[in-house]
Design an enzyme around this catalytic site. Structure first.
Site, PDB file in Angstrom:
ATOM      1  N   GLU A 188      38.159  52.474  82.513  1.00  0.00           N
ATOM      2  CA  GLU A 188      36.842  52.403  81.870  1.00  0.00           C
ATOM      3  C   GLU A 188      36.205  53.758  82.101  1.00  0.00           C
ATOM      4  OE1 GLU A 188      32.928  52.365  82.513  1.00  0.00           O
ATOM      5  OE2 GLU A 188      33.225  50.444  83.520  1.00  0.00           O
ATOM      6  N   CYS A 218      27.629  53.604  82.950  1.00  0.00           N
ATOM      7  CA  CYS A 218      28.588  53.824  81.866  1.00  0.00           C
ATOM      8  C   CYS A 218      28.145  53.121  80.592  1.00  0.00           C
ATOM      9  CB  CYS A 218      29.971  53.346  82.280  1.00  0.00           C
ATOM     10  SG  CYS A 218      30.015  51.629  82.827  1.00  0.00           S
TER      11      CYS A 218
END
Length: 694
Positions: A269, A308
């Site tokens: 990720e 994120c």
């Protein structure tokens, strides 16, 4: 060593079920890193793994960790996760104190700490509700591979035989670990955690609490506090790496020989230029516009934008660019107080480190050089509220004001490729919905996007246009503005990840993330062999028709395959008519001979399917009080052959799946039920679900 990582000079590792620190006499600037308070610059600890045997940690996970976790079923592991969540829930005040030193406010700490504990609670619950109380998961129905049914196939999941290695980012030192630990532990795979250095001391403090709880079995959790550059050298196809961080680092790890050719499972990720799209209908004065501005400012300032999932590109109709900038500016100035999280009234803290501050400023400068215009904020050191309440510039603090950029050129490459990982967002105008879709896709894969509109047609066009470029899409409007968890909040029930630049992986997603830590295998064999392997009875496997009715057996004596076959019961036209009149179900197939005969599926008037089910229950039930406590439903019901007046039915009931509840005095039993007629043709198939005493 005392009970908190902050009172020691070196952040410890936890290897082979023992705390480990390097010999302090061998430490130097070359093999250790200083960790400092994000707000004050105070030296907190040193981080070093000089002398740590990484290979030994991997081997311990594969042996002791695997053996210990292998003793438990999914339900037993789920209960341990629940117990761990309850334990950590009572330690939050201590963790909040440590979290403040990372620059996190109380709200930031809640997202990280409470969010991580919430993941444990969720998987503790879903593991018991959605997984069998066994060690094998069946994936889909069995496939009959031979005419006589003696050869069948199906898919099963079993845990991978190695270690789940976490390489985590600095921004969520608690949630980042627990959201990966929960599914791997539930799958039965031991975890090795490698946190990021700037905030790893908070991760170590949580691990210390977990170890002190004595809830998890030996070898199930290890911690490497500091560099582990040779970690991938010791992994092979049995292991899994779950990485969160920059795309640059992810690409370097993916090119490692053991990943590229050695079969190490790798999921990542990484960078994500997430977008928030304001619909053309969501003009100032609408609830959608207000919700959009609130979401934008929240995503810029929670964790100081170090998420994120934060909004990086704000896509709005061209005519609304100035309105959005002005509204965001007003909300920031009214609601955001920048400073030390320990000071009263502070709502936005520092970045995690001075190094991170330098990186974010450099990213913004590169975006300005590429055509971005500073619409709000500054790159200079801001005046901030300090812990004692005074307001001044703190040179040793990693503080940065929120920054909004606007762009004349919506296609500027840097707008869609440079991620300033801090309180920074760009506001960009689009011409129409198709243009907004194209701009969102220029992020080349993102974790999440928000679509803010109250127009269903706009929502549909935007979602269908951008869904394949995103791992998650939030539809925000007046109906869910208050109840929504928000743009930047992954929830354990839904997948977290995204294609392309975002890493191409998936985390969370409920039981899906458990299955990421398991191997799906196609199993072929006879019904008896598949029953033996899976613990679930398969059609065609042996049945046990003994004299004792299976409903008279508790879970201690009931066995898979225990069965009863009833006598035949004839159906008359009077029965069908009475059922129609009593229930009101006078569908023509049950009441009109001519119309029923004209139907291509029926020979004439036929019995109601629910009449047959009711009679089936009467044929298999044992009426006296006993171990069966309740019937709580049917599954997989199919009606196959119609039953006309004069036909007869019988039922064959077989114990298919037995699931004791670990924390109750009863369990669930699923019974395979088959209704057949006088010619042994199958009339209906279904599963009967009952609760049975242990």
């Amino acid at each position: 060593m005392t009970s908190t990582a902050l009172s020691v000079d070196i952040v410890p590792s936890f290897i082979r079920d023992a705390w480990w620190t390097p010999d302090q006499h061998t430490l130097s600037e070359d093999n250790s890193t200083e960790v400092r308070d994000a707000s004050t610059g105070e030296l907190l600890a040193l981080v070093s793994t000089s002398g740590l045997d990484v290979a030994d940690a991997v081997q311990y996970a594969r042996t002791t960790g695997q053996a210990e976790l292998g003793q438990f079923t999914f339900h037993q592991r789920a209960l341990k996760l629940k117990a761990l969540a309850q334990f950590l829930n009572g330690q939050r005040d201590h963790l909040y104190e440590l979290s403040a030193r990372t620059g996190a406010t109380k709200v930031d700490s809640m997202v990280d700490i409470d969010g991580g504990i919430g993941v444990l609670f969720t998987f503790g619950s879903k593991g018991r509700r959605e997984l069998p109380n066994s060690q094998v998961v069946i994936d889909g129905p069995a496939e009959v591979l031979s005419k006589d049914g003696s050869f069948v196939g199906e898919h099963i999941y079993t845990r991978i035989p190695g270690a789940a290695v976490q390489i985590n980012a600095f921004n969520f030192p608690v949630w980042g670990m627990l959201e990966k630990l929960a599914p791997s532990f539930l799958a039965g795979v031991p975890t090795i955690v490698k946190p990021a250095t700037p905030t790893g001391y908070l991760t170590a403090a949580v691990v210390k609490l977990i170890i002190e709880s004595n809830i998890l079995p030996a070898g199930s959790l290890q911690l490497i506090s500091g560099p582990a550059r040779d970690l991938l050298d010791h992994l092979d196809y049995r292991d899994l790496v779950s990485f969160t961080g920059s795309a640059t680092t992810a690409n370097k790890l993916k090119s490692h020989e053991n990943v590229a050719t050695g079969g190490v499972r790798f999921t990542s990720e990484t960078d994500s230029l997430n977008a928030a799209i304001l619909g053309e209908d969501a003009v100032p004065g609408t609830p959608e516009f207000d919700a959009f501005i609130k979401s934008l400012v929240t995503e810029m300032t929670v964790k100081a934008g170090q998420k994120c999932t934060s909004i990086r590109r704000t896509l709005v109709p061209k005519t609304l660019v100035n309105d959005v900038v002005a509204a965001a500016r007003d909300r920031i100035e009214q609601r955001v107080t920048l400073g030390d999280p320990r000071a009263e009234g502070v709502t936005m803290g520092a970045l995690a480190s001075l190094g991170q501050l330098r990186d974010v400023r450099a990213a913004v400068e590169s975006m300005i050089a590429a055509g971005g215009e500073l619409a709000y904020g500054t790159l200079d050191s801001p005046r901030v509220t300090q812990a004692d309440g005074t307001v001044d510039v703190v040179e040793d603090g990693a503080f940065m004001s929120p920054v909004l950029l606007t762009w004349e050129n919506a296609d500027a490459v840097e707008l869609h490729t440079v991620e300033a990982f801090g309180p920074v967002a760009s506001v960009v105008g689009y011409d129409d919905v198709a243009h907004a879709v194209r701009l969102a896709a220029m992020g080349e894969g993102s974790l999440v996007a928000t679509v803010c509109t109250n127009d269903p047609s706009i929502a549909r066009e935007l979602v269908l246009g951008i869904a394949a470029h995103h791992g998650r899409v939030l539809l925000l409007n007046r109906e869910d503005a208050r109840s929504s968890t928000g743009h930047g909040s992954p929830v354990p029930h839904l997948v977290h990840g995204g294609p392309g630049r975002a890493g191409g992986g998936e985390e969370l997603g409920g039981i899906r993330s458990v299955l990421h830590h398991m191997q799906r295998t196609a199993l072929q064999g006879s019904p008896n062999m598949l029953t033996a392997v899976t613990g679930v009875w398969h059609a065609g496997a042996d049945r046990n028709f003994d004299e004792e009715h299976p409903f008279r057996k508790n879970l201690a004596t009931l066995r898979i395959g225990d069965a009863i076959r009833s006598d035949l019961r004839q159906v008359t036209l009077e029965d069908i008519t009475a059922f129609a009149n009593t229930t009101g179900d006078k569908f023509y197939a049950h009441t009109n001979e001519e119309a029923a005969a004209a139907n291509p599926f029926f020979p004439g008037i036929v019995a109601h399917g629910y009449l047959l089910l009711s009679w089936g229950a009467g044929l298999f039930v044992e009426p006296a009080p006993g171990p069966v406590l309740a019937n709580y439903g049917l599954e997989n019901l199919r009606f196959i052959t119609p039953v006309a007046a004069g036909d007869s039915i019988r039922v064959t009931l077989t114990a298919k799946r037995i699931t004791p509840r670990e924390d109750e005095e009863y369990g669930e039993v699923s019974w395979d039920a088959v209704l057949t007629n006088q010619d042994d043709e199958i009339v209906a198939t279904y599963d009967v679900l009952t609760l049975v005493e242990k």
